[in-house]
Motif scaffolding. Structure first.
Motif, PDB file in Angstrom:
ATOM      1  N   MET A  23       0.693  -1.106  -0.051  1.00  0.00           N
ATOM      2  CA  MET A  23      -0.059   0.045   0.113  1.00  0.00           C
ATOM      3  C   MET A  23       0.900   1.309   0.148  1.00  0.00           C
ATOM      4  O   MET A  23       1.747   1.267   0.581  1.00  0.00           O
ATOM      5  N   PHE A  24       0.447   2.201  -0.612  1.00  0.00           N
ATOM      6  CA  PHE A  24       1.238   3.619  -0.849  1.00  0.00           C
ATOM      7  C   PHE A  24       1.057   4.222   0.414  1.00  0.00           C
ATOM      8  O   PHE A  24      -0.216   4.800   0.745  1.00  0.00           O
ATOM      9  N   ASP A  25       2.122   4.600   1.047  1.00  0.00           N
ATOM     10  CA  ASP A  25       2.089   5.712   2.128  1.00  0.00           C
ATOM     11  C   ASP A  25       2.194   7.120   1.565  1.00  0.00           C
ATOM     12  O   ASP A  25       3.357   7.557   1.529  1.00  0.00           O
ATOM     13  N   TRP A  26       1.049   7.772   1.672  1.00  0.00           N
ATOM     14  CA  TRP A  26       1.179   9.401   0.979  1.00  0.00           C
ATOM     15  C   TRP A  26       1.722  10.294   1.889  1.00  0.00           C
ATOM     16  O   TRP A  26       2.698  11.032   1.562  1.00  0.00           O
ATOM     17  N   PHE A  27       1.706   9.923   3.017  1.00  0.00           N
ATOM     18  CA  PHE A  27       2.150  10.821   4.320  1.00  0.00           C
ATOM     19  C   PHE A  27       3.746  10.807   4.171  1.00  0.00           C
ATOM     20  O   PHE A  27       4.692  11.717   3.955  1.00  0.00           O
ATOM     21  N   ALA A  28       4.206   9.479   3.910  1.00  0.00           N
ATOM     22  CA  ALA A  28       5.756   9.240   3.869  1.00  0.00           C
ATOM     23  C   ALA A  28       6.416   9.592   2.606  1.00  0.00           C
ATOM     24  O   ALA A  28       7.418  10.204   2.610  1.00  0.00           O
ATOM     25  N   PHE A  29       5.596   9.656   1.652  1.00  0.00           N
ATOM     26  CA  PHE A  29       5.896  10.139   0.105  1.00  0.00           C
ATOM     27  C   PHE A  29       6.016  11.666   0.305  1.00  0.00           C
ATOM     28  O   PHE A  29       7.161  12.181  -0.081  1.00  0.00           O
TER      29      PHE A  29
END
Length: 137
Positions: free
Chosen positions: A1-7
């Motif tokens: 799953m893509f971690d938008w916050f980390a990105f």
């Protein structure tokens, strides 16, 4: 799953580091051109390949330790300190080579002699590689 916050966090750090590196690159180019006794921009516009090669070598020679500093440092202030040191070393290398080792170098570059441009560009890249290799956290 893509971690938008980390990105977003990583992308923000990337943008800040990239902007700082570009600012140091532009500042180095400006200061380096003030130190050289010839006007690279004018010479390059006139088709002087020796000036382009020597300036290109100096820029690559500065960017190599800049890239090393980006990968080794943990703060913007530490990166800035390494960037300044890298710029000073590159400028000192030019001064030593052009005024002590090979006094006619500047005139030969102005005259468009490629051997002189390649010589100075190679020294600049070599100094940059050594500078980058010496940067450890």
């Amino acid at each position: 799953m893509f971690d938008w916050f980390a990105f977003q966090t990583g992308a923000t750090a990337f943008i800040i580091a990239f902007a700082a590196a570009v600012a140091f690159f532009v500042a180095f180019k400006f200061i380096y051109q003030l130190v050289t006794p010839y006007h690279e921009s004018s010479l390059i516009r006139q088709g002087n390949t020796a000036a382009a090669v020597s300036l290109g070598g100096a820029l690559i020679g500065f960017v190599l330790p800049l890239a090393s500093a980006l990968s080794q440092t943990v703060s913007l202030m530490e990166f800035a300190a390494w960037a300044v040191l890298a710029g000073v070393i590159q400028i000192v290398a030019f001064i030593v080579v052009s005024r002590l080792v090979y006094r006619g170098l500047a005139a030969r570059i102005e005259a468009g002699e490629m051997a002189a441009g390649i010589y100075l560009g190679s020294i600049s890249i070599g100094v940059g590689l050594l500078n980058a290799a010496c940067m450890t956290a």
